[in-house]
Design an enzyme around this catalytic site. Sequence first.
Site, mmCIF file in Angstrom:
data_model
loop_
_atom_site.group_PDB
_atom_site.id
_atom_site.type_symbol
_atom_site.label_atom_id
_atom_site.label_comp_id
_atom_site.label_asym_id
_atom_site.label_seq_id
_atom_site.Cartn_x
_atom_site.Cartn_y
_atom_site.Cartn_z
ATOM 1 N N ARG A 92 -10.520 26.216 -11.184
ATOM 2 C CA ARG A 92 -10.476 27.736 -11.291
ATOM 3 C C ARG A 92 -11.271 28.235 -12.619
ATOM 4 O O ARG A 92 -11.194 27.753 -13.564
ATOM 5 C CB ARG A 92 -9.213 28.367 -11.104
ATOM 6 C CG ARG A 92 -9.261 29.808 -10.911
ATOM 7 C CD ARG A 92 -7.751 30.372 -10.686
ATOM 8 N NE ARG A 92 -6.885 30.056 -9.535
ATOM 9 C CZ ARG A 92 -6.913 30.300 -8.352
ATOM 10 N NH1 ARG A 92 -7.755 31.361 -8.090
ATOM 11 N NH2 ARG A 92 -6.228 29.595 -7.376
ATOM 12 N N SER A 93 -12.078 28.960 -12.349
ATOM 13 C CA SER A 93 -12.847 29.546 -13.529
ATOM 14 C C SER A 93 -12.121 30.615 -14.130
ATOM 15 O O SER A 93 -11.010 31.295 -13.763
ATOM 16 C CB SER A 93 -14.378 30.223 -13.282
ATOM 17 O OG SER A 93 -14.127 31.104 -12.240
ATOM 18 N N GLU A 118 -6.853 17.528 -24.314
ATOM 19 C CA GLU A 118 -6.905 16.306 -25.450
ATOM 20 C C GLU A 118 -6.018 16.757 -26.738
ATOM 21 O O GLU A 118 -5.062 15.860 -26.973
ATOM 22 C CB GLU A 118 -8.354 16.109 -25.708
ATOM 23 C CG GLU A 118 -8.020 14.614 -26.509
ATOM 24 C CD GLU A 118 -9.306 13.446 -26.419
ATOM 25 O OE1 GLU A 118 -9.148 12.674 -27.337
ATOM 26 O OE2 GLU A 118 -10.196 13.927 -25.543
ATOM 27 N N HIS A 152 -11.447 20.851 -13.039
ATOM 28 C CA HIS A 152 -11.552 22.070 -13.215
ATOM 29 C C HIS A 152 -11.318 22.694 -11.783
ATOM 30 O O HIS A 152 -12.259 22.254 -10.916
ATOM 31 C CB HIS A 152 -12.988 22.355 -13.932
ATOM 32 C CG HIS A 152 -13.175 21.723 -15.182
ATOM 33 N ND1 HIS A 152 -12.463 21.756 -16.244
ATOM 34 C CD2 HIS A 152 -14.098 20.560 -15.463
ATOM 35 C CE1 HIS A 152 -13.077 21.013 -17.138
ATOM 36 N NE2 HIS A 152 -13.766 20.102 -16.751
ATOM 37 N N GLY A 202 4.845 4.266 -23.239
ATOM 38 C CA GLY A 202 5.213 2.926 -23.542
ATOM 39 C C GLY A 202 5.141 2.567 -25.070
ATOM 40 O O GLY A 202 4.705 3.488 -25.819
ATOM 41 N N GLY A 240 -6.902 9.119 -28.287
ATOM 42 C CA GLY A 240 -7.125 9.087 -26.975
ATOM 43 C C GLY A 240 -8.557 7.836 -26.663
ATOM 44 O O GLY A 240 -9.167 7.720 -27.258
#
Length: 141
Positions: free
Chosen positions: A94-95, A65, A92, A111, A85
């Site tokens: 992959r760790s 974000e 998610h 836009g 936002g």
Amino acid sequence: MQGTKEEILAYINDWGDETFPKALDIKFTDIDLENETLTATMPVLPRIHQPFGIMHGGASCVLAETLGSSLSNIFIDGDKYYGVGTNINTNHLRSKKDGIVTGFVRFIRKGKSMHVSEIEIRDEKGQLISHTTMTNAIIHK
């Protein structure tokens, strides 16, 4: 936002004193003014782990974000508008336990009143950690 690549990076790295991105040590590292992309890094430290010792998904979302909102705000008239936002969707994939992750954002659609961005977060090996799409409303100040 006007200025050279270096001036814009310095400015956005200094945005706000005690903000969430600063608490997570997010650092903007590159901007491509022609292609309208932005890159930032974030260290994966125990303070952003979830109880199982891996990076909390919320930390990935904060990096995503931060990138998406910053990209919008860089490429609008900041004297007249804010980019805020309105939607974020993160997968998610992959760790990650430690090291550094790097996020990269680009516009999917830019836009006048709405921006949609795609954010990829990768580890040091280039492996995709998470994929995010984000929508920003462009509103009058």
